[in-house]
Design an enzyme around this catalytic site. Structure first.
Site, PDB file in Angstrom:
ATOM      1  N   LYS A   1      -8.508 -10.974  -5.837  1.00  0.00           N
ATOM      2  CA  LYS A   1      -9.739 -11.124  -4.998  1.00  0.00           C
ATOM      3  C   LYS A   1     -10.674 -10.031  -5.141  1.00  0.00           C
ATOM      4  CE  LYS A   1      -9.775 -10.080  -0.105  1.00  0.00           C
ATOM      5  NZ  LYS A   1      -9.591 -10.313   1.018  1.00  0.00           N
TER       6      LYS A   1
ATOM      7  N   LYS B   1       0.681  -1.120   0.065  1.00  0.00           N
ATOM      8  CA  LYS B   1       0.021   0.053   0.031  1.00  0.00           C
ATOM      9  C   LYS B   1       0.796   1.283  -0.131  1.00  0.00           C
ATOM     10  CE  LYS B   1      -4.283  -1.643   1.805  1.00  0.00           C
ATOM     11  NZ  LYS B   1      -5.327  -1.598   3.007  1.00  0.00           N
TER      12      LYS B   1
ATOM     13  N   LYS C   1     -13.475  -4.691  -2.187  1.00  0.00           N
ATOM     14  CA  LYS C   1     -14.123  -3.616  -1.986  1.00  0.00           C
ATOM     15  C   LYS C   1     -13.210  -2.358  -2.360  1.00  0.00           C
ATOM     16  CE  LYS C   1     -14.387  -3.457   2.990  1.00  0.00           C
ATOM     17  NZ  LYS C   1     -13.321  -3.859   2.920  1.00  0.00           N
TER      18      LYS C   1
END
Ligand code: TRP
Length: 341
Positions: free
Chosen positions: A197, A112, A200
């Protein structure tokens, strides 16, 4: 009774992956067989560039969807992380137990942080300390089991390490938790990129089915899912990830077995059509309950207020014990009580 804690981060609209991979099991299994807490971890949504109004909206929506998915406030505790001060209170103390090197080794941090830098943004310090806050979420409640996906197992490992280290240095205070990876939960992949995956936080897109998507949107997304070269329907996760994903979604929705289901289909088109309808049917009751709950926002607020009260009462003694154990001077009233003992 086993204490279970899990959290869901309000960084995006909840997806079919969240539902089939986690929420449904929380509602069907965990809240019945354990003393379970489910938390909308809003503090964690502030670790990367965010829009305050959106986080607020998504937090309320996530809480509403948890209830719509079947979490029953009579059976479990549903609450919002920032409503309970003990998380942040304990997080600081755990920062005094964790090391800088340990934090920088976290895979999610590395990924990230690199993504933020690539977008020309600075990396928030909270992104680095995020796993410590997550450890605090878990340890404050003397949690035994943390149901999470594989992307979170390193963070649960860290929570274990910190619990053991704290207990050794400062005296027995925390329960050492373990990650629970439910065998039956489906691992739903992105319909357009079946190697990743269905998350969201990904930048939306046609490969993600959201829990609140209209039936026609769901159908469109499933019908446009990438399939693999070849024509026959076989369940092969490595060789045919797109088809395997559809079979797993269908199996998760209908209760079948993906391999056996594969043998029942002669074409990709028929498989997609049935999968789309199965997803629409699974989402229908969740969406209907969500609609009812939205019509009565004071009910949801009330559930969250009572959930936070209950959570606070559970966490408080453990966090107080950690403060005393690590050497912090108890405040007046508490000192008087202790001195009298
Ligand atoms: N980090 C988790 C995620 O991104 C969310 C989370 C925060 C969590 N605190 C937690 C999960 C505690 C389980 C337990 O999905």
């Amino acid at each position: 009774m086993t204490r279970v804690f899990s959290g869901i981060k309000p960084t995006g609209h909840l997806t079919l992956g969240n539902y089939l991979g986690a929420m449904r099991r929380w509602a069907e299994v965990d809240q019945h067989g354990a003393d379970a807490l489910f938390c909308v971890v809003d503090l964690h949504a502030l670790t990367v560039d965010h829009d305050p109004a959106r986080v607020r909206r998504l937090s309320r929506q996530a809480a509403t969807l948890l209830l719509a998915a079947g979490l029953d406030p009579q059976l479990c505790t549903v609450f919002v992380q920032s409503h309970v001060d003990e998380h942040a209170r304990l997080s600081y103390v755990l920062e005094c137990v964790a090391t800088d090197g340990e934090m920088r080794r976290m895979i999610q941090y590395k990924e990230k942080a690199a993504r933020e830098r690539a977008r020309g943004r600075s990396v928030r310090l909270s992104l680095l300390t995020y796993p410590v806050l997550m450890a605090a979420d878990i340890l404050a409640y003397r949690t035994d089991e943390v149901p999470v996906g594989d992307d979170q197992t390193q963070h649960v490992e860290l929570a274990r390490d910190l619990a053991v280290r704290f207990n050794q240095r400062y005296g027995q205070t925390f329960v050492v938790p373990r990650a629970a990876r439910p065998q039956v939960a489906a691992r739903v992949m992105n319909l357009q990129e079946p190697a990743s995956k269905m998350g969201k936080s990904d930048d939306s897109g046609p490969g993600i089915v959201y829990l609140l998507d209209e039936p026609d949107t769901v159908r469109k997304k499933v019908m446009r899912a990438v399939t693999d070269s070849g024509r026959d329907v076989v369940y092969d996760r490595e060789g045919r990830p797109g088809v395997a994903n559809l079979l797993e979604i269908l199996a998760a929705c209908t209760g079948g077995d993906p391999r056996a289901l594969g043998e029942a289909y002669a074409s990709y088109g028929a498989l997609k059509k049935d999968t789309a309808e199965a997803v629409v049917e699974v989402l229908r009751p969740v969406q209907a309950r969500h609609k009812d709950l939205c019509a009565d926002p004071s009910y949801v607020e009330d559930v969250l207020r009572r959930g936070a009260d209950r959570a606070r009462a559970m966490a408080r003694p453990t966090v107080d014990a950690a403060y005393r154990a690590i050497g912090l001077l108890p405040a007046g009233a508490e000192a008087v009580v202790n001195a009298a003992r």
